[in-house]
Design an enzyme around this catalytic site. Structure first.
Site, mmCIF file in Angstrom:
data_model
loop_
_atom_site.group_PDB
_atom_site.id
_atom_site.type_symbol
_atom_site.label_atom_id
_atom_site.label_comp_id
_atom_site.label_asym_id
_atom_site.label_seq_id
_atom_site.Cartn_x
_atom_site.Cartn_y
_atom_site.Cartn_z
ATOM 1 N N HIS A 89 45.115 65.993 40.326
ATOM 2 C CA HIS A 89 46.070 66.252 39.370
ATOM 3 C C HIS A 89 46.444 67.833 39.283
ATOM 4 O O HIS A 89 47.636 68.313 38.949
ATOM 5 C CB HIS A 89 45.045 65.706 38.059
ATOM 6 C CG HIS A 89 45.506 65.983 36.779
ATOM 7 N ND1 HIS A 89 45.151 65.738 35.461
ATOM 8 C CD2 HIS A 89 46.764 66.937 36.247
ATOM 9 C CE1 HIS A 89 45.803 65.976 34.418
ATOM 10 N NE2 HIS A 89 46.852 66.773 35.094
ATOM 11 N N GLU A 144 52.607 71.571 36.936
ATOM 12 C CA GLU A 144 51.271 72.003 37.490
ATOM 13 C C GLU A 144 51.670 73.490 38.150
ATOM 14 O O GLU A 144 50.773 74.412 37.691
ATOM 15 C CB GLU A 144 50.705 71.025 38.402
ATOM 16 C CG GLU A 144 50.293 69.877 38.006
ATOM 17 C CD GLU A 144 49.169 69.757 36.833
ATOM 18 O OE1 GLU A 144 48.280 70.719 37.180
ATOM 19 O OE2 GLU A 144 49.171 69.356 35.780
ATOM 20 N N HIS A 148 49.789 76.206 35.869
ATOM 21 C CA HIS A 148 48.512 76.580 36.544
ATOM 22 C C HIS A 148 48.708 77.409 37.889
ATOM 23 O O HIS A 148 47.836 78.124 37.976
ATOM 24 C CB HIS A 148 47.546 75.368 36.980
ATOM 25 C CG HIS A 148 47.175 74.651 35.993
ATOM 26 N ND1 HIS A 148 46.228 74.989 34.953
ATOM 27 C CD2 HIS A 148 47.870 73.300 35.455
ATOM 28 C CE1 HIS A 148 46.137 73.797 33.904
ATOM 29 N NE2 HIS A 148 47.120 72.780 34.224
HETATM 30 P P1 5GP Z 1 47.425 69.770 32.379
HETATM 31 O O1 5GP Z 1 48.583 70.312 31.452
HETATM 32 O O2 5GP Z 1 46.183 70.111 32.022
HETATM 33 O O3 5GP Z 1 47.578 70.231 34.120
HETATM 34 O O4 5GP Z 1 47.508 68.372 32.578
HETATM 35 C C1 5GP Z 1 47.532 67.484 31.324
HETATM 36 C C2 5GP Z 1 48.748 66.869 31.169
HETATM 37 O O5 5GP Z 1 49.407 66.048 32.697
HETATM 38 C C3 5GP Z 1 49.012 65.828 30.213
HETATM 39 O O6 5GP Z 1 50.140 65.827 29.503
HETATM 40 C C4 5GP Z 1 49.039 64.596 30.851
HETATM 41 O O7 5GP Z 1 49.754 63.544 30.194
HETATM 42 C C5 5GP Z 1 49.843 64.903 32.424
HETATM 43 N N1 5GP Z 1 49.585 63.875 33.416
HETATM 44 C C6 5GP Z 1 48.521 63.569 34.016
HETATM 45 N N2 5GP Z 1 48.732 62.770 34.933
HETATM 46 C C7 5GP Z 1 50.155 62.952 35.197
HETATM 47 C C8 5GP Z 1 50.886 62.435 36.197
HETATM 48 O O8 5GP Z 1 50.722 61.697 37.438
HETATM 49 N N3 5GP Z 1 52.646 62.529 36.109
HETATM 50 C C9 5GP Z 1 52.805 63.610 34.945
HETATM 51 N N4 5GP Z 1 54.045 63.824 34.831
HETATM 52 N N5 5GP Z 1 52.049 63.862 34.058
HETATM 53 C C10 5GP Z 1 50.654 63.787 34.077
#
Ligand code: 5GP
Length: 271
Positions: A89, A144, A148
């Site tokens: 992720h 990402e 991050h």
């Molecule tokens: P973060 O912003 O903390 O890195 O991740 C959370 C976000 O990532 C959430 O909005 C979630 O919907 C999104 N997310 C999680 N898995 C996936 C994925 O496989 N693809 C995409 N496009 N978004 C993802």
């Protein structure tokens, strides 16, 4: 409010500010600048390597729960993959003080898909799969990196976008949760008590991790969908802190899902 109450509140606030000010700098909450183009001068203490069970994450982010008991999966990616291969992720520089990750540290370091050559793209597609079906090309990686990666880039080992993606995939291969759980006898297709699953993770990594569950709104079953491993700045495992089982109920079994084959045109599930 009486003068006495106001004075007491004032004294309390002064004490509170003094206490926060006396904390070592690394435990203080980072101050984000008002200028959105500024580079955030903030440090971090550790990384979270967040990994997902692709099948379950796909149900969750696309709300495809009606497929959960089916022998085929309507998820977009090809499921001709090893059941033990969890995917990334993200790799998230995080801060002990807030127990949160930092975000969007450098708004000028935009994502540039040109830097990802065919070989790296192939690796990313398999190991850092965008599980959202309606996503635009590179959406997930862009998100990402910008949220991050721009915080990680201050560290030599992760400087530069290509390097961030490459290095994170190396970390995934080294610490892939599916393969580490297999060594503890925890396998997809089974159900576990939370403590049993948690103990296997602690034994596998010698550290406590955060385990997240996705709950099916149709059957009420809870599926393990993410594990967050915590690493120090030399990429050595450390105990994660804070709430470690937040989204999992300890009262119910956890389902560790097996991947299903991709649905063909004939078997596709009505959505
Ligand atoms: P973060 O912003 O903390 O890195 O991740 C959370 C976000 O990532 C959430 O909005 C979630 O919907 C999104 N997310 C999680 N898995 C996936 C994925 O496989 N693809 C995409 N496009 N978004 C993802």
């Amino acid at each position: 409010m009486s003068l006495r109450t106001i004075l007491s509140i004032g004294a309390l606030l002064t004490l509170l500010f003094a206490a926060v000010d006396s904390l070592p700098k690394k435990y203080r909450k980072p101050k984000l600048p008002a200028d959105p183009d500024a580079i955030v001068d903030t440090d971090f203490d550790y990384y979270v390597l967040a990994q997902v069970v692709p099948q379950v994450q796909c149900y969750k982010v696309n709300n495809l729960w009606k497929a959960e008991n089916s022998s085929c999966s309507p998820c977009a990616s090809s499921w001709a993959r090893n059941d033990l291969d969890w995917t990334v992720h993200g790799l998230w520089p995080s801060n002990l003080y807030s127990d949160r990750f930092l975000g969007n540290c450098n708004r000028t370091a935009r994502f540039d898909g040109e830097q990802l050559d065919a070989a790296l793209r192939a690796q990313l597609e398999y190991h850092w799969t965008d599980l959202k079906r309606a996503a635009y090309r590179d959406d997930f990686w862009r998100h990402e990196w910008e949220k991050h990666g721009t915080c990680a880039m201050r560290v030599d080992a992760l400087s530069g976008m290509r390097n961030y993606f490459q290095r994170t995939i190396e970390l995934l291969k080294r610490f892939n949760v599916g393969h580490h759980l297999e060594k503890q006898g925890v396998m997809p297709g089974n159900h576990y008590d939370f403590d049993e699953f948690n103990d296997a993770i602690v034994k596998a990594y010698g550290a406590r991790a955060k385990i997240k569950c996705a709950k099916s709104p149709t059957t009420g079953k809870q599926y393990v969908n993410e594990v967050h491993l915590c690493m120090d700045r030399s990429f050595e495992m450390i105990d994660c802190t804070g709430v470690l089982a937040g989204s999992c109920s300890k009262k119910k079994k956890l389902t560790y899902a097996k991947n299903a084959n991709q649905c063909t045109n004939k078997t596709v599930i009505n959505e």
